[in-house]
Design a protein around this motif. Sequence first.
Motif, PDB file in Angstrom:
ATOM      1  N   SER A 171      -8.427   8.017   7.872  1.00 29.04           N
ATOM      2  CA  SER A 171      -7.975   9.297   8.413  1.00 29.04           C
ATOM      3  C   SER A 171      -8.675  10.469   7.758  1.00 29.04           C
ATOM      4  CB  SER A 171      -6.464   9.437   8.237  1.00 29.04           C
ATOM      5  OG  SER A 171      -5.777   8.362   8.842  1.00 29.04           O
ATOM      6  N   GLN A 172      -8.720  11.567   8.495  1.00 27.73           N
ATOM      7  CA  GLN A 172      -9.316  12.797   7.999  1.00 27.73           C
ATOM      8  C   GLN A 172      -8.483  13.989   8.458  1.00 27.73           C
ATOM      9  OE1 GLN A 172     -13.246  12.019   9.903  1.00 27.73           O
ATOM     10  NE2 GLN A 172     -14.090  12.543   7.900  1.00 27.73           N
ATOM     11  N   LEU A 173      -8.333  14.960   7.576  1.00 29.67           N
ATOM     12  CA  LEU A 173      -7.730  16.239   7.923  1.00 29.67           C
ATOM     13  C   LEU A 173      -8.867  17.241   8.074  1.00 29.67           C
ATOM     14  CD1 LEU A 173      -5.290  18.171   8.237  1.00 29.67           C
ATOM     15  CD2 LEU A 173      -5.308  18.436   5.747  1.00 29.67           C
ATOM     16  N   HIS A 198      -0.545  15.394   6.018  1.00 26.70           N
ATOM     17  CA  HIS A 198       0.433  15.878   6.991  1.00 26.70           C
ATOM     18  C   HIS A 198       0.068  17.283   7.452  1.00 26.70           C
ATOM     19  CE1 HIS A 198       3.819  13.085   5.274  1.00 26.70           C
ATOM     20  NE2 HIS A 198       2.961  12.436   6.038  1.00 26.70           N
ATOM     21  N   ILE A 199       0.392  17.561   8.702  1.00 28.01           N
ATOM     22  CA  ILE A 199       0.388  18.928   9.195  1.00 28.01           C
ATOM     23  C   ILE A 199       1.834  19.284   9.480  1.00 28.01           C
ATOM     24  CG2 ILE A 199      -0.354  20.510  11.013  1.00 28.01           C
ATOM     25  CD1 ILE A 199      -2.842  18.810  11.371  1.00 28.01           C
ATOM     26  N   MET A 200       2.363  20.251   8.753  1.00 29.77           N
ATOM     27  CA  MET A 200       3.760  20.640   8.865  1.00 29.77           C
ATOM     28  C   MET A 200       3.905  21.726   9.924  1.00 29.77           C
ATOM     29  SD  MET A 200       4.502  18.525   6.533  1.00 29.77           S
ATOM     30  CE  MET A 200       6.281  18.729   6.591  1.00 29.77           C
ATOM     31  N   VAL A 201       4.920  21.591  10.755  1.00 26.67           N
ATOM     32  CA  VAL A 201       5.109  22.509  11.877  1.00 26.67           C
ATOM     33  C   VAL A 201       6.565  22.946  11.956  1.00 26.67           C
ATOM     34  CG1 VAL A 201       4.903  22.812  14.372  1.00 26.67           C
ATOM     35  CG2 VAL A 201       3.277  21.327  13.173  1.00 26.67           C
ATOM     36  N   SER A 202       6.792  24.236  12.146  1.00 26.45           N
ATOM     37  CA  SER A 202       8.112  24.750  12.485  1.00 26.45           C
ATOM     38  C   SER A 202       7.920  25.842  13.526  1.00 26.45           C
ATOM     39  CB  SER A 202       8.831  25.293  11.248  1.00 26.45           C
ATOM     40  OG  SER A 202      10.172  25.622  11.576  1.00 26.45           O
ATOM     41  N   LEU A 203       7.976  25.430  14.784  1.00 29.64           N
ATOM     42  CA  LEU A 203       7.750  26.323  15.914  1.00 29.64           C
ATOM     43  C   LEU A 203       8.691  25.943  17.049  1.00 29.64           C
ATOM     44  CD1 LEU A 203       3.841  26.467  16.147  1.00 29.64           C
ATOM     45  CD2 LEU A 203       5.341  28.423  15.765  1.00 29.64           C
ATOM     46  N   GLY A 204       9.062  26.923  17.838  1.00 34.07           N
ATOM     47  CA  GLY A 204       9.854  26.625  19.012  1.00 34.07           C
ATOM     48  C   GLY A 204      11.133  25.881  18.713  1.00 34.07           C
ATOM     49  N   THR A 205      11.822  26.232  17.649  1.00 35.38           N
ATOM     50  CA  THR A 205      13.083  25.634  17.177  1.00 35.38           C
ATOM     51  C   THR A 205      12.899  24.210  16.675  1.00 35.38           C
ATOM     52  OG1 THR A 205      13.837  24.695  19.307  1.00 35.38           O
ATOM     53  CG2 THR A 205      14.350  27.015  18.890  1.00 35.38           C
ATOM     54  N   HIS A 206      11.678  23.767  16.456  1.00 35.09           N
ATOM     55  CA  HIS A 206      11.433  22.371  16.087  1.00 35.09           C
ATOM     56  C   HIS A 206      10.669  22.303  14.765  1.00 35.09           C
ATOM     57  CE1 HIS A 206       9.799  18.145  17.369  1.00 35.09           C
ATOM     58  NE2 HIS A 206      10.841  18.066  16.562  1.00 35.09           N
ATOM     59  N   THR A 207      11.214  21.563  13.811  1.00 34.78           N
ATOM     60  CA  THR A 207      10.551  21.302  12.541  1.00 34.78           C
ATOM     61  C   THR A 207      10.128  19.847  12.506  1.00 34.78           C
ATOM     62  OG1 THR A 207      11.836  22.989  11.371  1.00 34.78           O
ATOM     63  CG2 THR A 207      10.839  21.258  10.027  1.00 34.78           C
ATOM     64  N   LEU A 216       6.435  17.017  11.502  1.00 33.95           N
ATOM     65  CA  LEU A 216       5.122  16.863  10.901  1.00 33.95           C
ATOM     66  C   LEU A 216       4.269  15.927  11.734  1.00 33.95           C
ATOM     67  CD1 LEU A 216       4.720  13.877   9.286  1.00 33.95           C
ATOM     68  CD2 LEU A 216       6.418  14.910   7.783  1.00 33.95           C
ATOM     69  N   LEU A 217       2.979  16.158  11.693  1.00 31.71           N
ATOM     70  CA  LEU A 217       1.992  15.222  12.225  1.00 31.71           C
ATOM     71  C   LEU A 217       1.411  14.460  11.046  1.00 31.71           C
ATOM     72  CD1 LEU A 217       0.158  17.558  14.769  1.00 31.71           C
ATOM     73  CD2 LEU A 217       2.017  15.960  15.221  1.00 31.71           C
ATOM     74  N   SER A 218       1.237  13.158  11.205  1.00 27.51           N
ATOM     75  CA  SER A 218       0.845  12.325  10.064  1.00 27.51           C
ATOM     76  C   SER A 218      -0.476  11.621  10.312  1.00 27.51           C
ATOM     77  CB  SER A 218       1.931  11.278   9.790  1.00 27.51           C
ATOM     78  OG  SER A 218       1.549  10.441   8.716  1.00 27.51           O
ATOM     79  N   SER A 219      -1.292  11.609   9.259  1.00 30.40           N
ATOM     80  CA  SER A 219      -2.593  10.945   9.312  1.00 30.40           C
ATOM     81  C   SER A 219      -2.464   9.434   9.373  1.00 30.40           C
ATOM     82  CB  SER A 219      -3.422  11.318   8.077  1.00 30.40           C
ATOM     83  OG  SER A 219      -2.755  10.882   6.898  1.00 30.40           O
ATOM     84  N   GLY A 220      -1.299   8.925   8.966  1.00 30.46           N
ATOM     85  CA  GLY A 220      -1.105   7.481   8.938  1.00 30.46           C
ATOM     86  C   GLY A 220      -1.221   6.941   7.530  1.00 30.46           C
ATOM     87  N   TYR A 227       5.618   4.605   8.361  1.00 31.13           N
ATOM     88  CA  TYR A 227       4.430   5.267   7.829  1.00 31.13           C
ATOM     89  C   TYR A 227       3.335   5.517   8.858  1.00 31.13           C
ATOM     90  CZ  TYR A 227       6.289   4.384   3.151  1.00 31.13           C
ATOM     91  OH  TYR A 227       7.089   4.373   2.029  1.00 31.13           O
ATOM     92  N   GLY A 228       3.295   4.734   9.928  1.00 31.18           N
ATOM     93  CA  GLY A 228       2.173   4.802  10.857  1.00 31.18           C
ATOM     94  C   GLY A 228       2.400   5.635  12.086  1.00 31.18           C
ATOM     95  N   GLY A 229       3.613   6.218  12.245  1.00 31.18           N
ATOM     96  CA  GLY A 229       3.882   7.050  13.405  1.00 31.18           C
ATOM     97  C   GLY A 229       3.016   8.302  13.405  1.00 31.18           C
ATOM     98  N   PHE A 230       2.865   8.897  14.591  1.00 33.18           N
ATOM     99  CA  PHE A 230       2.037  10.097  14.714  1.00 33.18           C
ATOM    100  C   PHE A 230       2.808  11.366  14.354  1.00 33.18           C
ATOM    101  CE2 PHE A 230       0.283   7.271  18.171  1.00 33.18           C
ATOM    102  CZ  PHE A 230      -0.816   6.862  17.448  1.00 33.18           C
ATOM    103  N   ALA A 231       4.111  11.360  14.572  1.00 36.54           N
ATOM    104  CA  ALA A 231       4.925  12.547  14.302  1.00 36.54           C
ATOM    105  C   ALA A 231       6.285  12.123  13.780  1.00 36.54           C
ATOM    106  CB  ALA A 231       5.081  13.382  15.571  1.00 36.54           C
TER     107      ALA A 231
END
Length: 672
Positions: A469-471, A393-402, A404-408, A422-426
């Motif tokens: 997937s790869q990070l 996962h890439i965790m994000v909290s920016l622009g009033t929005h929390t 995650l982006l997910s590898s799947g 489980y397979g969604g992108f965000a």
Amino acid sequence: MTSTPPSPQGLNLGYSHPHPFSLISLSTRSSVQALLTSLLDPLLPFFSPLKSRIKCPGATAVRFDQSASEVEGICRPLWGLACLLAGGGGYHAAEYWVEGIRNGVDPEGEEYWGYPRDNDQRMVEMCPLGFALAVVPGIWEGLGDKGRRDLESWLGNSINEKNMPDTNWLWFRVFANLGLKKNGGKYSQERLDRDVEHLETFYRGDGWSNDGPKGIHQMDYYSSSFAIHFLQLLYAKLAGHDEPARAAEFKKRAQMAALDLAHYYDTEGRSIPFGRSVGYRFAMVSFWGAIAYADVELPKPLTWGMVKGIVMRHLRWWQTQADMWSSSGTLTIGYSYPNMYMAENYNSPGSPYWACLAFICLAVPETHPFWTSEEQDHWGVLPPVKALPQPGHIMVSLGTHTFLLSSGQACSYPMKGTHAKYGGFAYSSSYAYSVPPGLFTLEQYALASQLGLSDDGGEYWKTRRLSASQLKTAPDGTPFLISEWKPFVDVHVKTYLLPPVPGATENYHFRVHHIWAEGREVMTADGSFAICNESTLRESKGRYLDLWDESKGEGTSPKLIGNYDLATPEAWADGQKGAFAVHKTKGAVGIRALEGGSIRKANLVNADPNSNLVESRTAIPTLQGTVKKGEKVWYVGGIYARPGGKPEEFLSGWDKIPELPGWLKEEIEKSS
């Protein structure tokens, strides 16, 4: 625990009668105790005559038998009741559970729970029972000599001689044995040790355990608050004197994981729904109470005020979800409202009471800094973007929005809506994921944060489920994700997910697809986040969102239409212009094509009702296109979201389009 409880009174929630759960002002330990009481009281009318079962309202079937469902009904609330009693609190009907356990384990009794078979659901419910025995001695004492012998047979002998799934379930057997051990009952130390050793093979590093053996990538709330981390911490507390080295290791893992898990909760207290069993609701915050219960030293920069803030804000948010109750005041199957579409095949009417894990904080002494500290917000000290290698996962909290982006990830066994869970992108704390209420056309698939591909003209759609997937890290140090997947055997997709960049364009993240339709022509539909499709404007009277009107601060662009008017020209826009939806209180979401040309069109998918976890009516801004057989294309999408701030600012970032990083531009040019 020997007083006679009063006769149970039913709770009937009418049109304008709020649940007592929502009326409690949460600030102190005693207020959380009252919150639990408001959760337990509505269960009392549904006890069986001998108190051994609770038949919660709802006649839905599950993959196990009805008796096990009713055992689930009485055992799951024990998570809360045991924590309350262990922390010195009291409950007026606590004796119901003691009487119920005594009658439930009596093999000659009318309400015998039944001897477990292999992989039996009863084994799951042995976990809260074992924990309750370990921390509330009055339960064991209240059973009497025969009751204790019966319990030893039902709880210890049965679970130790049966097969169990190779998952977090093994912790349930550990706690069944631990509960007996704590009371001098007959148990198996050999089985307990073997299970704990095997559970160690689930550990992957950085504090994270997988919910299963190698070959499975499933790190959802079961890896933290629902089971593994939670039970590791309880084990460290209850068995640490026998195994100090293992207890220290479990605490060390919790310290590492805490710095990751804090990213899953926003400033309003909402957690990011991800994976299965999110119908357990506020159990998603139980890790934080467990870390206090196990006397773990917090890793910097976290403080007990921040931990307390995460827990209290989370519970307060659930207090605002007024539709999650039955008319009798019991929890329903669902999330923010009753919803069978998102339920698993093991969610019985009593299943949601796994949510009582959240009340582990009540077993924490009132002198602990968890209770004495002032609440704080953790987001002032955490990085706004953080890559988590283990869950991918890439965790994000920016622009009033929390979010995650997910590898799947992928569940290892058939799971309803598994591609959505489980397979969604965000996955977002503000815009929860959606599940398909049907499998015919985009409206039923409800492809929020998913790319769907269809080879039959748009009737059936395939999305990302299994992927490699790869990070990775970009030259500028920014993390990004790559996943390669095949919706059809002869269609190849390579997806890049890039987090927002702090600053002017922080409301956008990139989603880039390289699609090779090697063996067939496919239609594509790329969805943004789903947003509430129910106007708050007085003149609209709760109807669907109208066409965007800047003066009213609400609406969609292009026009949102019904499911039967797809040929309406005004419902479509050029992909570069994009599609967005603005709701007066929920913010704005949208998507636009950034690949150049006009190879995709934009519209609003009017998703089928009850597909989303939080909003029963949603719209999904979507880009649609077609890739011809043998063709290779690049889709570059900008996904927009701004859930907070002033309504007049919801679209302030829509035309501030981010620049695609140079390294990715070069990669696209090389392969074009």
